[in-house]
Design an enzyme around this catalytic site. Sequence first.
Site, PDB file in Angstrom:
ATOM      1  N   ASP A  76     -27.961 -12.773 -14.588  1.00 51.14           N
ATOM      2  CA  ASP A  76     -27.535 -11.620 -15.363  1.00 51.14           C
ATOM      3  C   ASP A  76     -26.198 -11.984 -16.013  1.00 51.14           C
ATOM      4  O   ASP A  76     -25.288 -12.461 -15.347  1.00 51.14           O
ATOM      5  CB  ASP A  76     -27.365 -10.463 -14.364  1.00 51.14           C
ATOM      6  CG  ASP A  76     -27.001  -9.168 -15.046  1.00 51.14           C
ATOM      7  OD1 ASP A  76     -26.376  -9.212 -16.120  1.00 51.14           O
ATOM      8  OD2 ASP A  76     -27.323  -8.115 -14.485  1.00 51.14           O
ATOM      9  N   CYS A  81       0.850  -1.188   0.000  1.00 49.54           N
ATOM     10  CA  CYS A  81       0.000   0.000   0.000  1.00 49.54           C
ATOM     11  C   CYS A  81       0.890   1.244   0.000  1.00 49.54           C
ATOM     12  O   CYS A  81       1.900   1.301   0.685  1.00 49.54           O
ATOM     13  CB  CYS A  81      -0.909   0.007   1.229  1.00 49.54           C
ATOM     14  SG  CYS A  81      -1.923   1.500   1.320  1.00 49.54           S
TER      15      CYS A  81
HETATM   16 ZN   LIG Z   1      -3.294   0.904   3.034  1.00 47.94          ZN
END
Ligand SMILES: [Zn+2]
Length: 409
Positions: A333, A213
């Site tokens: 769908d 991250c």
């Molecule tokens: Zn993060």
Amino acid sequence: MTQLPLRAQLASALGRSAATLSRMTGRGDGSVIGGRVGLLLEPDLLRQLARDRKLALVSATNGKTTTTRLITSALLELGEVATNAFGANMPAGHVSALSQHKRAPYGVLEVDEKYLPEVLATTGAGVVCLMNLSRDQMDRAAEIWLLAQKWRKALSGKPTHVIANCDDPLVTWGASTAAKVTWVSGGQRWKEDSWCCPECGGPLDRKDADWACRECTFHRPEPQWVVDGDAAIDPRGQRWLLDIQLPGQANRSNAVMALAVAETFGVPVDRALPRLREVTSVAGRYTTVERDGRHARLLLAKNPAGWLEAFDVADPQLPIILSVNAQGPDGRDTSWLWDVDYRILRGRPVFVTGERRLDLALRLDVADVPFTLCGTFMEALAMQPPGRVDVIANYTAFQQIRSEFGRAV
Ligand SMILES: [Zn+2]
């Protein structure tokens, strides 16, 4: 193993009778109805049947039936293993699997992703194997994030040993509250559902298999097991050729997950690997059926990630038949077809069938993939020259084709 209480014995026995009756009257393999009858008579039956056994639970969006089969095969090295081999992956199916193998000291249970917290709490399984999380038909990213959050809660504070694929950020997040985790670098073919950090919502930076991250400390853990091309690298750094019968990179990844699980049960790689080689097909997947000299290999693809895995296995030199339905288990769908990149099929003869063949035809047309529309699968097969052909079908389409060939296994 201690005796089951009388009520549980009775519930288990009646469930087995119901399963036998269901099979005899041709209503499927009976594993779900048998379990339902048992649970109706004794709601605590799953917990009682699970007690005193060493259990592994296997969950993921894709590959859980195959991985369950591979782990079961490896654990046969130790003794009898109870397993829900027909993919009945909710509690009724688990009750049925454990009742049918009352004395098996080991159990390997495929578990629907949504039922994992409940089944873990009920069975107290010692080992949980988690491979991947992605959209299944119409699920949305928020839904699979909620699912991973439920896994975190379910694993937190338990002694369970988790074997998890650290190449999938959402699986990593879901597994990381567990007391003990063995990380496996199993690869991630489908990345569309994991560009955001599950912890903070920030962007994930990726470099090869690695990810982290940009905004918080959440990052890919160091794997103990690695899939490296056609080999597995174990925690001691030893390389093992994954010369298994099941085709494709996704199955090599499933095999390494199975080796890691087997090792936690005390089965070393040199004994587990020959057992994995014995698995040639799983409930009809990868099996080859024959009609009038046409040899059709059956591949199942239930969602966008599954289609990518099937494309990886399909031989680019061969014609290919695609069959899509939209019944209950498939999702009604078919807009998920637009998530799959079909351009890889350009240049090979493509045949389209199934109840929703027109939806698929439109999708292929937009992707500039020429195709032939066929009324039925058998019609598509008859149009092939003698020889090999690959077939990719979604769930109910796959089951229909299988039944044309007498429930091919
Ligand atoms: Zn993060």
